[in-house]
Scaffold this motif. Structure first.
Motif, PDB file in Angstrom:
ATOM      1  N   LEU A 188     -74.422  78.481  -6.339  1.00  0.00           N
ATOM      2  CA  LEU A 188     -75.153  77.249  -6.085  1.00  0.00           C
ATOM      3  C   LEU A 188     -76.406  77.155  -6.953  1.00  0.00           C
ATOM      4  CD1 LEU A 188     -74.916  77.087  -2.188  1.00  0.00           C
ATOM      5  CD2 LEU A 188     -73.468  75.949  -3.890  1.00  0.00           C
ATOM      6  N   VAL A 189     -76.727  75.929  -7.367  1.00  0.00           N
ATOM      7  CA  VAL A 189     -77.932  75.672  -8.146  1.00  0.00           C
ATOM      8  C   VAL A 189     -78.993  75.127  -7.194  1.00  0.00           C
ATOM      9  CG1 VAL A 189     -78.948  74.361 -10.044  1.00  0.00           C
ATOM     10  CG2 VAL A 189     -76.568  75.134 -10.187  1.00  0.00           C
ATOM     11  N   PRO A 190     -80.110  75.824  -7.005  1.00  0.00           N
ATOM     12  CA  PRO A 190     -81.143  75.338  -6.083  1.00  0.00           C
ATOM     13  C   PRO A 190     -81.718  74.006  -6.543  1.00  0.00           C
ATOM     14  CG  PRO A 190     -81.511  77.640  -6.673  1.00  0.00           C
ATOM     15  CD  PRO A 190     -80.454  77.121  -7.603  1.00  0.00           C
ATOM     16  N   ARG A 191     -82.049  73.147  -5.578  1.00  0.00           N
ATOM     17  CA  ARG A 191     -82.637  71.849  -5.894  1.00  0.00           C
ATOM     18  C   ARG A 191     -83.895  71.995  -6.735  1.00  0.00           C
ATOM     19  NH1 ARG A 191     -82.355  67.008  -2.761  1.00  0.00           N
ATOM     20  NH2 ARG A 191     -81.302  68.262  -1.167  1.00  0.00           N
ATOM     21  N   GLU A 192     -84.728  72.980  -6.379  1.00  0.00           N
ATOM     22  CA  GLU A 192     -86.011  73.125  -7.057  1.00  0.00           C
ATOM     23  C   GLU A 192     -85.884  73.662  -8.478  1.00  0.00           C
ATOM     24  OE1 GLU A 192     -85.316  76.685  -4.305  1.00  0.00           O
ATOM     25  OE2 GLU A 192     -85.120  74.489  -4.223  1.00  0.00           O
ATOM     26  N   ALA A 193     -84.691  74.095  -8.870  1.00  0.00           N
ATOM     27  CA  ALA A 193     -84.521  74.670 -10.202  1.00  0.00           C
ATOM     28  C   ALA A 193     -84.513  73.608 -11.301  1.00  0.00           C
ATOM     29  CB  ALA A 193     -83.231  75.487 -10.261  1.00  0.00           C
ATOM     30  N   PHE A 194     -84.177  72.346 -10.949  1.00  0.00           N
ATOM     31  CA  PHE A 194     -84.077  71.294 -11.958  1.00  0.00           C
ATOM     32  C   PHE A 194     -84.693  69.999 -11.428  1.00  0.00           C
ATOM     33  CE2 PHE A 194     -80.773  74.243 -13.104  1.00  0.00           C
ATOM     34  CZ  PHE A 194     -80.839  74.287 -14.494  1.00  0.00           C
ATOM     35  N   ARG A 196     -65.433  64.455 -11.890  1.00  0.00           N
ATOM     36  CA  ARG A 196     -66.073  65.478 -11.074  1.00  0.00           C
ATOM     37  C   ARG A 196     -67.004  64.839 -10.050  1.00  0.00           C
ATOM     38  NH1 ARG A 196     -64.128  70.570 -11.821  1.00  0.00           N
ATOM     39  NH2 ARG A 196     -66.162  71.582 -11.832  1.00  0.00           N
ATOM     40  N   VAL A 197     -67.376  65.598  -9.031  1.00  0.00           N
ATOM     41  CA  VAL A 197     -68.303  65.112  -8.011  1.00  0.00           C
ATOM     42  C   VAL A 197     -69.410  66.135  -7.820  1.00  0.00           C
ATOM     43  CG1 VAL A 197     -66.673  63.644  -6.773  1.00  0.00           C
ATOM     44  CG2 VAL A 197     -66.814  66.075  -6.197  1.00  0.00           C
ATOM     45  N   LEU A 198     -70.593  65.636  -7.453  1.00  0.00           N
ATOM     46  CA  LEU A 198     -71.729  66.502  -7.147  1.00  0.00           C
ATOM     47  C   LEU A 198     -71.651  66.879  -5.681  1.00  0.00           C
ATOM     48  CD1 LEU A 198     -74.395  67.745  -8.253  1.00  0.00           C
ATOM     49  CD2 LEU A 198     -75.564  65.693  -7.408  1.00  0.00           C
ATOM     50  N   LEU A 199     -71.708  68.167  -5.398  1.00  0.00           N
ATOM     51  CA  LEU A 199     -71.565  68.667  -4.034  1.00  0.00           C
ATOM     52  C   LEU A 199     -72.817  69.417  -3.621  1.00  0.00           C
ATOM     53  CD1 LEU A 199     -67.988  70.182  -4.447  1.00  0.00           C
ATOM     54  CD2 LEU A 199     -68.541  68.011  -3.335  1.00  0.00           C
ATOM     55  N   ILE A 200     -73.258  69.220  -2.393  1.00  0.00           N
ATOM     56  CA  ILE A 200     -74.332  70.028  -1.837  1.00  0.00           C
ATOM     57  C   ILE A 200     -73.718  70.982  -0.836  1.00  0.00           C
ATOM     58  CG2 ILE A 200     -74.901  68.284  -0.075  1.00  0.00           C
ATOM     59  CD1 ILE A 200     -77.850  69.314  -0.371  1.00  0.00           C
ATOM     60  N   ARG A 201     -74.016  72.254  -0.990  1.00  0.00           N
ATOM     61  CA  ARG A 201     -73.422  73.288  -0.161  1.00  0.00           C
ATOM     62  C   ARG A 201     -74.508  74.241   0.330  1.00  0.00           C
ATOM     63  NH1 ARG A 201     -70.102  70.211   0.365  1.00  0.00           N
ATOM     64  NH2 ARG A 201     -67.933  70.180  -0.382  1.00  0.00           N
ATOM     65  N   GLU A 202     -74.151  75.055   1.306  1.00  0.00           N
ATOM     66  CA  GLU A 202     -75.093  76.023   1.862  1.00  0.00           C
ATOM     67  C   GLU A 202     -74.439  77.394   1.900  1.00  0.00           C
ATOM     68  OE1 GLU A 202     -77.353  76.854   6.096  1.00  0.00           O
ATOM     69  OE2 GLU A 202     -77.238  74.782   5.355  1.00  0.00           O
ATOM     70  N   HIS A 203     -75.197  78.397   1.506  1.00  0.00           N
ATOM     71  CA  HIS A 203     -74.725  79.776   1.567  1.00  0.00           C
ATOM     72  C   HIS A 203     -75.917  80.669   1.836  1.00  0.00           C
ATOM     73  CE1 HIS A 203     -72.255  83.244   1.040  1.00  0.00           C
ATOM     74  NE2 HIS A 203     -72.839  83.632  -0.078  1.00  0.00           N
ATOM     75  N   HIS A 204     -75.761  81.573   2.786  1.00  0.00           N
ATOM     76  CA  HIS A 204     -76.862  82.457   3.187  1.00  0.00           C
ATOM     77  C   HIS A 204     -78.086  81.659   3.631  1.00  0.00           C
ATOM     78  CE1 HIS A 204     -75.317  86.264   0.926  1.00  0.00           C
ATOM     79  NE2 HIS A 204     -74.688  86.032   2.070  1.00  0.00           N
ATOM     80  N   GLY A 205     -77.853  80.513   4.253  1.00  0.00           N
ATOM     81  CA  GLY A 205     -78.952  79.703   4.761  1.00  0.00           C
ATOM     82  C   GLY A 205     -79.697  78.915   3.707  1.00  0.00           C
ATOM     83  N   THR A 206     -79.236  78.960   2.465  1.00  0.00           N
ATOM     84  CA  THR A 206     -79.903  78.247   1.376  1.00  0.00           C
ATOM     85  C   THR A 206     -78.999  77.139   0.859  1.00  0.00           C
ATOM     86  OG1 THR A 206     -81.077  80.257   0.722  1.00  0.00           O
ATOM     87  CG2 THR A 206     -80.949  78.477  -0.905  1.00  0.00           C
ATOM     88  N   GLN A 207     -79.562  75.934   0.735  1.00  0.00           N
ATOM     89  CA  GLN A 207     -78.806  74.818   0.199  1.00  0.00           C
ATOM     90  C   GLN A 207     -78.931  74.760  -1.315  1.00  0.00           C
ATOM     91  OE1 GLN A 207     -79.881  71.103   2.059  1.00  0.00           O
ATOM     92  NE2 GLN A 207     -78.310  71.351   3.640  1.00  0.00           N
ATOM     93  N   GLY A 208     -77.885  74.285  -1.949  1.00  0.00           N
ATOM     94  CA  GLY A 208     -77.905  74.116  -3.391  1.00  0.00           C
ATOM     95  C   GLY A 208     -76.796  73.184  -3.813  1.00  0.00           C
ATOM     96  N   PHE A 209     -76.669  72.994  -5.117  1.00  0.00           N
ATOM     97  CA  PHE A 209     -75.699  72.050  -5.661  1.00  0.00           C
ATOM     98  C   PHE A 209     -74.660  72.769  -6.507  1.00  0.00           C
ATOM     99  CE2 PHE A 209     -79.413  69.496  -4.808  1.00  0.00           C
ATOM    100  CZ  PHE A 209     -78.890  68.315  -4.288  1.00  0.00           C
ATOM    101  N   THR A 210     -73.471  72.193  -6.528  1.00  0.00           N
ATOM    102  CA  THR A 210     -72.419  72.600  -7.446  1.00  0.00           C
ATOM    103  C   THR A 210     -71.594  71.353  -7.742  1.00  0.00           C
ATOM    104  OG1 THR A 210     -70.654  74.197  -7.862  1.00  0.00           O
ATOM    105  CG2 THR A 210     -70.781  73.294  -5.644  1.00  0.00           C
TER     106      THR A 210
END
Length: 218
Positions: free
Chosen positions: A27-33, A54-68
């Protein structure tokens, strides 16, 4: 609708975000970009991905949200119908066994509570998979290598096998279908399985041609 021109700075930010979600191993963190933090620029990122199917997806892993990113449902169905990107029967069988051992069974026991396919354990191993009489080592080891290369499997502690980060790229519909496929494999005579098959016959997916079911790799 034509997209309004962006400034050079915003264009660079959008391109960087698109490249990140398309290539990141996880996952790419929101704050990274900045383009993922801004609602307006994030919408542009989503439209750029849409032009690629393609589609932009928001996912959560280990309690952290990010994008893929992942394939749009209709695009994934068309690719699968054309035989593009599908897994071989052996690779599909190995992936299903790993998901059953590491996600489905632990979740049924209340061990794995995450809503995603990713888990940090308990894992399985090539030796445990080999206990299934369907496989030989000559089939199993290359299949595991191919699935690792596609990031559908990853290696955990003590070389155990775990689901890989590519599964985060499944849309909700694709993930639900995979869960249903596990039901069809493990409980083919259940009422739930019969309901799944009946619904699939009544509501075929867009782009799917008649023939065997195939799943497209994310």
């Amino acid at each position: 609708m034509n997209e309004a021109p962006l400034s050079d700075h915003d264009e660079a930010q959008v391109q960087a975000a698109v490249a990140a979600v398309e290539t990141a191993d996880g996952l790419v963190p929101r704050e990274a970009f900045p383009a993922l933090q801004s609602d307006a620029l994030r919408a542009v990122v989503a439209r750029r991905l849409a032009t690629l199917g393609r589609v932009l997806l928001i996912r959560e892993h280990h309690g952290t949200q990010g994008f893929t990113s992942g394939y749009d449902d209709s695009v994934a169905e068309r690719l699968a119908a054309e035989g593009i990107g599908i897994l071989s029967p052996v690779d599909r069988a190995v992936l299903v066994l790993v998901l059953l051992r590491t996600v489905a069974a632990p979740r049924a026991r209340g061990v794995h509570g995450s809503a995603t396919w990713l888990t940090d354990g308990p894992g399985t191993s090539v030796e445990e998979l080999y206990a299934n009489p369907y496989f030989t080592y000559e089939q199993l080891r290359p299949a595991v290598r191919r699935l690792k290369a596609r990031r559908l499997l990853r290696e955990g502690f003590h070389r155990t096998l775990l689901p890989g980060p590519a599964l985060l790229r499944l849309t909700d519909a694709q993930s639900n279908r995979l869960w249903e496929d596990l039901v069809l494999v493990t409980r083919p005579d259940s009422m739930y399985a019969r309901a799944i098959l009946r619904r699939r016959q009544e509501q075929p997916h867009p782009g799917r041609r008649p023939g065997p079911l195939h799943e497209t790799a994310p």
